[in-house]
Design an enzyme around this catalytic site. Structure first.
Site, PDB file in Angstrom:
ATOM      1  N   SER A   1     -94.847 -20.132 -28.187  1.00  0.00           N
ATOM      2  CA  SER A   1     -93.456 -20.527 -27.956  1.00  0.00           C
ATOM      3  C   SER A   1     -93.290 -21.997 -27.590  1.00  0.00           C
ATOM      4  CB  SER A   1     -92.841 -19.659 -26.850  1.00  0.00           C
ATOM      5  OG  SER A   1     -93.515 -19.863 -25.631  1.00  0.00           O
TER       6      SER A   1
ATOM      7  N   LYS B   1     -87.314 -17.238 -19.078  1.00  0.00           N
ATOM      8  CA  LYS B   1     -87.261 -18.665 -19.406  1.00  0.00           C
ATOM      9  C   LYS B   1     -85.888 -19.253 -19.089  1.00  0.00           C
ATOM     10  CE  LYS B   1     -90.767 -18.249 -23.032  1.00  0.00           C
ATOM     11  NZ  LYS B   1     -91.063 -18.315 -24.477  1.00  0.00           N
TER      12      LYS B   1
END
Length: 844
Positions: free
Chosen positions: A727, A770
């Site tokens: 990611s 996140k």
């Protein structure tokens, strides 16, 4: 009574008539003189009748074990049928008679020869039989059948030699026995059997032996075995005499105490213990196979005694067998409204998780109702049709597994499910488990053997349908002692666990009514076949607002109670709790938060112990006084825009993190250098970003020569912490593009996403964690992959309202929204979530 067999006229002519005296637990052999007692009415009548005859001969036949048990249990019972006696008996002569008035008669008899009883009649309370004499086992008859005289002499000599060796080893051996040993081979074998004190079946086999050589060989083998036992006994006694310790002295004293109690007529504790065990066995509902096993082991315990080492093992096994909840279960509370109230009372938030648990319980309720209706229908059919196959039985079915970081409430959710159903709750910790015997149990042949953890949990619960939580499934290992995960496959499979066999119990136990719940922190560490049997419910971390609410409602009251403080002793405003969460904990759950609240309560408890009894209001600026310096500095948004620096978002087991990815150009360097303790996947993402920019340099306004004449260095700070995952690809590409295009990255923007060489932005996981990390750092814009738009539903509503989310499908869109000087087209606005159209000029 008239028992007879069909005989030919020739057979009838060879039969003789005699009086029969049945014997209990003794066999009379030819050539042997022994005393016997006639005590039953028919036996006394036979003895008196024999005394009146001139020959004073009678037939002595031994009762079979079943008949002997019947006569021992009933003192008034008599022999009823010929089949209750062994057919081969002994013709004996009465040598001496001792009679007590109104009592039993003692006879001293001598066995003469073997006979076979053909008929038996009871005439005037006297047993009269028809019998046939059997051939005598003489030396001449044996030689006639092919046995040599030398063989007979050798066998007889070997038997006498062994008897002399036995006499030499045993100081208590009667000296008159050796001279009394017969020179006749058959009588010598009979004497050996008598001296060895063999049991009834063995002595009867000796009496029925038709071959003299076989009889001698059999006697020699049994005497040789007895001699070996005597050798071992002598060796053991020699060793134990040298090391006589306190325990052996106590054993001798206990034996003496036992004899004293017998003389005084007192009940032995061991006998009382056996009676209690039999009573427990009769009153405990057990399956048929378990009942048989318990009776078998209890009979063994009576034989060996509970004071022996083997007796202790048997007693422990019986305790486990009788205390297991074979048939005991609790009735479920299937009120879904009650279940919802319990979950809401015990846990804050987690609405999706609670909904899934309620769905599971609803399915559980419907299946149970259907099974009850099926059982009712089965009860109406004929008895032969009442058997229900296991496939039709009610089973729990799906196994839930709560997956998530530590401290998010996985174990407490299992407790709440058990409380809602009214079932006992047991937790089985699997962390560090490497021996499959820990789950399947140890065989009883090993010292200190115990059942497996599943059986132990059932034993503690006391019912056969508790809720058992298999904690830390991802921490199960394997080594040379086996693979515990393979045992878990059987435990969690409803097609197998209805007959789970623990090696210690060595009996099948039905685990199908247990509700198993698993927990794991990292699903990638769980064995794939095991993962296939689980329904995963993921629990992500809590937001700051949720942590504050949890602390106020659950954690602080619990810590006040543990510290023995009043409810209002510690007062923490919401701002103080936020400061604790930001400066002293960095986790997805609330475990560390509770520990710090406990530390605050203990500090206040010291004041109360000094009689400073007044509530303490703690402000944020006072936290360092109570908890010491801050453990963490808040992730702050970058203040100044710089080229070659981008803000990324990462997921960890303790929640989301903000990462600042840096890149510099190395003049005349070569290739790509990566630092920051990156994993293989993250290194590959950096290489993809580097290759993509090089391949598309012309369309991005980058001189391709810069790649040939220079090197690049990408670094991700916090180098002591391992990092991996795809990611960060978007962030590393943006960092390199910012450096090469000399355009800084916006300081209010963070990003995450996987990339490929085609320029696509691929979806990633951990969106909620996140986004929460970006929110904590004060970042207002987040770039996410287009396919992750659906995951925003998991982000708390208050966080979504304070932030702007931009979804990208292509790398070009990321650069347009991340680099400051790029001109972006006018976005289509939907609230504060922007959808960026694809640019017209894309390099493929």
């Amino acid at each position: 009574m008239n028992d007879s067999t069909t005989l030919s006229s020739g057979d009838i002519e060879t039969l003789e008539t005699g009086l029969l005296l049945p014997l209990l637990n003794i066999v009379i052999l030819p050539g042997i003189t022994v005393p016997i007692v006639a005590g039953r009415p028919t036996s006394i009548a036979v003895a008196e009748a024999v005394i009146q005859t001139a020959e004073q001969q009678l037939i002595l036949a031994t009762l079979r074990p079943e008949a002997a048990q019947r006569l021992e249990a009933d003192s008034d019972a008599e022999v009823e049928r010929l089949e209750e006696l062994y057919p081969v008996a002994t013709l004996a002569v009465v040598k001496r008679v001792t009679q007590i008035p109104q009592g039993p008669i003692q006879l001293v008899i001598e066995g003469q020869e073997r006979v076979r009883i053909e008929q038996m009649n009871l005439i005037d309370s006297i047993y009269e039989v028809k019998f046939r004499r059997l051939p005598k086992l003489t030396r001449e008859a044996a030689i006639a059948t092919g046995t040599t005289n030398a063989t007979l002499e050798a066998l007889a000599g070997a038997i006498r030699s062994l008897w002399r060796e036995v006499a030499a080893m045993n100081p208590n051996f009667p000296p008159e026995v050796l001279p009394a040993l017969s020179d006749d081979p058959a009588e010598l074998a009979y004497q050996t059997s008598l001296l060895l004190q063999q049991d009834v079946p063995q002595m009867q086999a000796v009496l029925e032996q038709e071959n003299l050589e076989h009889l001698l060989r059999q006697s020699l083998a049994e005497l040789n075995q007895e001699l070996e036992i005597q050798h071992l006994r002598t060796e053991i006694l020699g060793e134990t005499k040298k090391e006589l310790d306190q325990q052996q002295k106590e054993m001798i004293l206990r034996q003496q105490l036992k004899k004293i109690r017998e003389e005084l007529g007192e009940v032995e504790p061991e006998s009382k213990d056996m009676e209690d065990l039999w009573t427990r066995l009769d009153s405990t509902p057990l399956p048929e196979i378990a009942q048989k096993q318990a009776k078998r082991e209890l009979s063994r315990l009576e034989r060996v005694g509970s004071s022996s080492a083997e007796g202790g093992v048997i007693r422990t096994y019986l305790d486990w067998l009788l205390e297991m909840p074979w048939e005991k279960s609790v009735e479920d509370n299937l009120d879904l409204q009650n279940a919802r109230e319990v979950l809401d009372t015990d846990h804050y938030g987690l609405s999706k998780v609670k909904d899934r648990i309620i769905e599971h319980l609803a399915t559980f309720k419907l299946k149970q109702i259907a099974y009850a209706a099926h059982q009712k229908d089965v009860a109406t059919v004929e008895a032969s049709e009442k058997q229900v196959e296991h496939s039709d039985r009610y089973t729990i079915g799906t196994v839930l597994c709560f997956a998530g970081p530590p401290g998010v409430g996985k174990t407490s959710l299992g407790r709440s499910i058990a409380r809602a159903l009214g079932r006992p709750f047991e937790r089985v910790s699997l962390g560090g488990l490497r021996d499959e015997a820990e789950l399947r149990g140890h065989r009883r042949t090993y010292i200190g053997a115990m059942p497996g953890r599943i059986i132990q949990a059932l034993h503690r619960a006391g019912v056969n349908n508790p809720v058992i939580m298999l904690d830390e499934l991802d921490k199960v290992g394997m080594d040379y002692r086996g693979d515990p995960a393979s045992v878990l496959l059987e435990i969690l499979d409803p097609q197998q666990n209805f007959c789970f066999r623990d090696l210690y119990l060595d009996l099948d136990f039905d685990l199908s009514q247990i509700i198993f719940i698993g927990t794991a922190n990292d699903l990638s560490e769980v064995l794939p076949p095991l993962l296939d049997r689980l329904e995963i419910i993921e629990l992500s971390g809590y937001s700051e607002q949720e942590k504050v609410a949890i602390a106020q409602k659950y954690l602080l009251p619990r810590q006040l109670e543990k510290a023995g403080l009043p409810e209002d002793a510690v007062q923490l405003p919401a701002e103080t709790l936020r400061q604790i969460i930001e400066a002293y904990t960095r986790e997805a759950g609330v475990r560390r938060l509770e520990q710090h609240l406990g530390a605050l309560c203990r500090k206040v408890a010291v004041r109360y112990a000094r009689d400073e009894i007044s509530p303490v209001l703690i402000h944020p600026e006072q936290l360092e006084e109570f908890l010491g310096p801050r453990a963490f500095l808040r992730d702050e948004m970058r203040k100044a825009a710089k080229t070659g620096v981008a803000t990324g978002l990462a997921w960890t087991h303790t929640g989301g993190e903000v990462l600042f990815v840096e890149a510099i150009l190395l003049p005349r360097g070569r290739d790509l250098t990566l630092t920051g303790q990156l994993g293989e996947v993250m290194e590959e993402s950096a290489q993809i970003a580097y290759s993509y920019l090089w391949a598309n340099a012309a369309s991005l306004g980058i001189e391709a020569s810069v790649f040939r004449g220079n090197g690049f260095h990408i670094h991700i700070p916090a180098g002591a912490i391992p990092k991996d995952g795809p990611s960060a690809g978007v962030t590393m590409l943006t960092t390199l593009a910012s450096l090469l295009m000399n355009k800084p990255v916006r300081t209010d923007t963070a990003m995450t996403g996987e990339i490929n060489l085609s320029g696509d932005v691929l979806p990633i996981g951990g969106v909620r964690e996140k986004v929460l990390a970006a929110h904590r750092a004060g970042i207002k814009r987040v770039l996410l992959p287009q396919q992750n738009e659906k995951d925003l539903v998991d982000v708390p509503e208050d966080v979504r309202q304070q932030m702007e989310f931009i979804f990208c499908e292509r790398i070009d869109q990321v650069l347009e929204n991340a680099l400051l000087t790029l001109t972006t087209p006018t976005p289509k606005t939907n609230g504060n979530i922007h959808q960026i159209p694809k640019p017209s000029s894309l390099i493929r």
